[in-house]
Design a protein around this motif. Sequence first.
Motif, PDB file in Angstrom:
ATOM      1  N   ARG A  75       5.655  33.696  18.848  1.00 57.67           N
ATOM      2  CA  ARG A  75       6.047  34.798  19.736  1.00 57.67           C
ATOM      3  C   ARG A  75       7.530  34.725  20.072  1.00 57.67           C
ATOM      4  NH1 ARG A  75       5.896  35.500  25.491  1.00 57.67           N
ATOM      5  NH2 ARG A  75       5.397  37.655  26.109  1.00 57.67           N
ATOM      6  N   GLN A  76       8.033  33.526  20.354  1.00 56.86           N
ATOM      7  CA  GLN A  76       9.452  33.349  20.667  1.00 56.86           C
ATOM      8  C   GLN A  76      10.324  33.711  19.466  1.00 56.86           C
ATOM      9  OE1 GLN A  76       9.852  29.299  21.977  1.00 56.86           O
ATOM     10  NE2 GLN A  76       8.659  29.625  23.857  1.00 56.86           N
ATOM     11  N   PHE A  77       9.866  33.325  18.264  1.00 54.91           N
ATOM     12  CA  PHE A  77      10.629  33.643  17.054  1.00 54.91           C
ATOM     13  C   PHE A  77      10.760  35.153  16.877  1.00 54.91           C
ATOM     14  CE2 PHE A  77      10.303  35.071  12.653  1.00 54.91           C
ATOM     15  CZ  PHE A  77      11.483  34.570  12.120  1.00 54.91           C
ATOM     16  N   ILE A  78       9.665  35.881  17.050  1.00 52.31           N
ATOM     17  CA  ILE A  78       9.682  37.337  16.858  1.00 52.31           C
ATOM     18  C   ILE A  78      10.656  37.989  17.832  1.00 52.31           C
ATOM     19  CG2 ILE A  78       8.300  39.434  17.014  1.00 52.31           C
ATOM     20  CD1 ILE A  78       5.905  37.750  16.086  1.00 52.31           C
ATOM     21  N   PHE A  79      10.591  37.575  19.105  1.00 54.18           N
ATOM     22  CA  PHE A  79      11.476  38.165  20.113  1.00 54.18           C
ATOM     23  C   PHE A  79      12.942  37.836  19.839  1.00 54.18           C
ATOM     24  CE2 PHE A  79       8.035  38.417  23.648  1.00 54.18           C
ATOM     25  CZ  PHE A  79       7.559  39.584  23.055  1.00 54.18           C
ATOM     26  N   ARG A  80      13.207  36.583  19.499  1.00 54.92           N
ATOM     27  CA  ARG A  80      14.592  36.176  19.262  1.00 54.92           C
ATOM     28  C   ARG A  80      15.159  36.842  18.014  1.00 54.92           C
ATOM     29  NH1 ARG A  80      14.096  29.648  20.394  1.00 54.92           N
ATOM     30  NH2 ARG A  80      13.899  29.778  22.682  1.00 54.92           N
ATOM     31  N   TYR A  81      14.366  36.927  16.956  1.00 53.25           N
ATOM     32  CA  TYR A  81      14.852  37.546  15.730  1.00 53.25           C
ATOM     33  C   TYR A  81      15.129  39.030  15.961  1.00 53.25           C
ATOM     34  CZ  TYR A  81      15.386  38.944  10.908  1.00 53.25           C
ATOM     35  OH  TYR A  81      15.889  39.436   9.751  1.00 53.25           O
TER      36      TYR A  81
END
Length: 413
Positions: free
Chosen positions: A206-212
């Motif tokens: 989830r963090q990866f999707i938001f940051r990307y």
Amino acid sequence: MDVRLFRYLLKNTSNAVVMSGCTWDKGAQEQVRYVYSCEMVHNSFGKYDWNGMTEMFCSSRLHLFVMGSFSAEDAERLIGAIRSGIVDTVILPYAAPIQRFFIMQTLLSRQEHSQDVLELIHAPYLYLKKAGIKKIIFLYGNGRRFENTQKELFTGDYFECQDKEILDIIEEMEGYRVPVMKAGHIIDNRMLFSFGHFGTDLHKIRQFIFRYARNARIEKIDEREIQKMLLVYQKVFTDSRMDTLTMFCSPIEITASQTDCVFNTIVIDKEDLCHADIEQDEGRCSVRCMLYNDYDVCHCHRTEAAELRAGILLLGNIRLAKYVKELRQHYKAVSQQIRAVSIPNCGNLHNWDRKLADMDAKKNAVFWICPLHVQMPDRILRDIKNRNARYRIIALNEEYGCCFNGFLTEKAE
């Protein structure tokens, strides 16, 4: 008399662990049939040959199908099982949409796909509901481990509810609620199925999707941007396809049981005082050995406290270097019942840890199962064979499979 027969049949395949099993309670005339399927990660053999795969799924009722990994090959086997007969329950690891999208893009790029496989990977819960599966259980994370207590031996499903935070994250990613549970166990027809989940943390995905999304500042999503995102995702999550379900299955209530005896080979302990002089005891030693010391077939009926191994532990594609301690704790209550264990990811060194070979196998042989897509690394063979003389390697390929079977009866008075 109480008689139960059980069988573990491993399919002759070099790229996966595919086990079909059955237990039959003769007295109650009840049977449980199940399948565990886990394809090797990083399979470089191209399109899979499906000819003959459905022969293990006859028209009889299939009570349980377990996907050890979320892959196109395992999805194809599940679809074949659904089409070939009646599948009551499907258990599979929960994979986030981006993980499934990565698999879909790989299939599309190789032009190795069917519409059914793409549909199942795209929305597994909706596909299985549409297929009429009675019970669909997605597993993420591990709940309370199985303890061999009387209250946990009644027929039923023992899965803990997933945390609300995790369910909210899944709903946010999927767009609808998915029935995800924590890994637990099932008791059916006096048979134990104990599951473990090991894989990528959903919080990190989830963090990866938001940051990307924030850093890329995507205004228009095109094919180039999608491929770029997948490359970044693969770099960040090096174990992006390592989500796996492990499964231990074994008959329960076997402490005071006896099994059949077929003579094969034994390993001699110092205290056994074995000798080669047959005339000295008029062959009685050989007869006793046939009755009591059969180490290649599940057997032990001398004392109730003696070791009796009748279960099989299927490790899927677990990365042992990361999870071996957690794995041992998770299956601590059944560690003395493990008769056979599959080597993770078909013997890939990336998944291996020599600590797994540290089992306390005192009298019975323990079988290590490995499909040979390539020659098994010498390091793994040395780690296994040097640890215990009772360890045996079972090599599977496209020509040869393997079958473990036996029966349990009441001990004679």
